[in-house]
Scaffold this active site. Structure first.
Site, PDB file in Angstrom:
ATOM      1  N   LYS A  10      35.211  70.168  28.734  1.00 33.55           N
ATOM      2  CA  LYS A  10      36.594  70.277  29.200  1.00 33.55           C
ATOM      3  C   LYS A  10      37.492  70.522  28.013  1.00 33.55           C
ATOM      4  O   LYS A  10      37.149  70.241  26.855  1.00 33.55           O
ATOM      5  CB  LYS A  10      37.034  69.024  29.959  1.00 33.55           C
ATOM      6  N   PRO A  93      29.146  69.003  20.954  1.00 29.77           N
ATOM      7  CA  PRO A  93      29.188  68.092  19.806  1.00 29.77           C
ATOM      8  C   PRO A  93      29.721  66.720  20.194  1.00 29.77           C
ATOM      9  O   PRO A  93      30.592  66.594  21.055  1.00 29.77           O
ATOM     10  CB  PRO A  93      30.137  68.803  18.838  1.00 29.77           C
ATOM     11  N   SER A 103      31.239  63.710  30.380  1.00 31.81           N
ATOM     12  CA  SER A 103      30.690  64.696  31.312  1.00 31.81           C
ATOM     13  C   SER A 103      29.240  64.367  31.648  1.00 31.81           C
ATOM     14  O   SER A 103      28.818  64.469  32.808  1.00 31.81           O
ATOM     15  CB  SER A 103      30.795  66.094  30.703  1.00 31.81           C
ATOM     16  N   ASP A 135      37.898  59.485  30.890  1.00 34.25           N
ATOM     17  CA  ASP A 135      37.732  60.897  31.217  1.00 34.25           C
ATOM     18  C   ASP A 135      36.681  61.155  32.294  1.00 34.25           C
ATOM     19  O   ASP A 135      36.570  62.275  32.790  1.00 34.25           O
ATOM     20  CB  ASP A 135      37.346  61.697  29.963  1.00 34.25           C
TER      21      ASP A 135
END
Length: 285
Positions: A10, A93, A103, A135
């Site tokens: 993202k 990374p 994610s 997130d």
């Protein structure tokens, strides 16, 4: 029974810090968009209840990995007695501000929900995801969004979907370190979605990161020679947008070999959700 799913990157197209909350976290406003680029996870069902991540990550203990924590959390909250062997193909990374760990956790929640046939809806999975990281919910919902609070209050938005060149300086930035820096701006006035989409916004964390990490400052300076550049999240990755893949690739080829990067299309619908839809699972917004 095994499935392979993507865990997309993202970008934070902007990130405003409005103030510090009583719980020590910060009140934020940010704009999330996904990239068609990311990690990949393969889940194979186990009938003995064991959760095993078969891919080692340097410096990350097995049980501390967000993938394993997400799997255990889903198992415990659902009462499921199944387990899984999980393999991770790591492309994103660590400490890059493009959501790699969050994610991966979201893909684990959605992937195992599908593999174990639990039938939990996205709201329930996002609530679990918030316990793993601020997130994670946006990855669970899989829609480009304007986010408030610590990033968990999401309002879906439709954004242009340009091509992005993302540069990944070889440094891992600590989010906690940046948010505890006394020089961080913490009083940016709240902005409305309408005014944001009309143009505007910045990353309040960027000046702090540039000062602490010269590698990020250098990457921004380099990319700014070609296109307006910005940092995503708390860094270290920086990005610029292009109207097509060819122009993004052209700039990438001019970067020094010591500065890795990739080109990817922006997407308002996560490629994870598109993959799940192809598996026949109905995914609601």
């Amino acid at each position: 029974m095994a499935i392979t799913l993507p865990a997309p990157a993202k970008l934070n197209l902007m990130l405003h810090v409005l103030g510090r909350r009583a719980d020590g976290y910060h009140e934020l406003q940010t704009l999330f968009q996904f990239l068609d680029h990311g990690d990949e996870l393969t889940f194979e069902r186990r009938d003995d209840g064991q959760i095993r991540l078969l891919t080692e990550l340097p410096g990350v203990d097995h049980d501390s990995n967000l993938i394993v924590r997400a799997a255990f959390l889903l198992q415990q909250e659902s009462g499921c007695r199944l387990g899984a062997d999980i393999q991770l193909h790591k492309r994103l990374p660590m400490g890059g501000g493009i959501g790699g760990g969050s994610s991966d956790a979201a893909t684990t929640l959605l992937g195992l929900n599908h593999l174990w046939q639990l039938g939990l809806d996205l709201e329930r999975l996002a609530t679990l995801g918030l316990r793993l990281g601020a997130d994670v919910p946006v990855f669970v919902h899989g829609r480009a969004a304007f986010a408030e609070g610590v990033g968990e209050r999401l309002q879906p938005v439709e954004l242009p979907e340009p091509w992005y060149l993302v540069i990944a300086p070889q440094v891992s930035v600590s989010t906690a370190e940046i948010f505890s820096d006394p020089e961080l701006t913490r009083n940016t006035p709240a902005i409305t979605v309408r005014s944001l989409l009309a143009g505007g916004g910045r990353n309040d964390c960027q000046p702090v990161v540039e000062k602490r990490y010269p590698q990020v400052c250098n990457a921004l300076s380099l990319l700014n020679k070609f296109v307006p550049a910005r940092m995503t999240g708390t860094g270290a990755c920086v990005f610029g947008s292009f109207p097509n893949q060819g122009e993004a690739d052209k700039v990438r080829r001019q970067l020094p070999a010591t500065l890795p990067g990739f080109v990817a299309r922006g997407s308002n619908v996560s490629m994870l959700h598109r993959a799940l839809a192809r598996l026949g699972q109905e995914v609601d917004a």
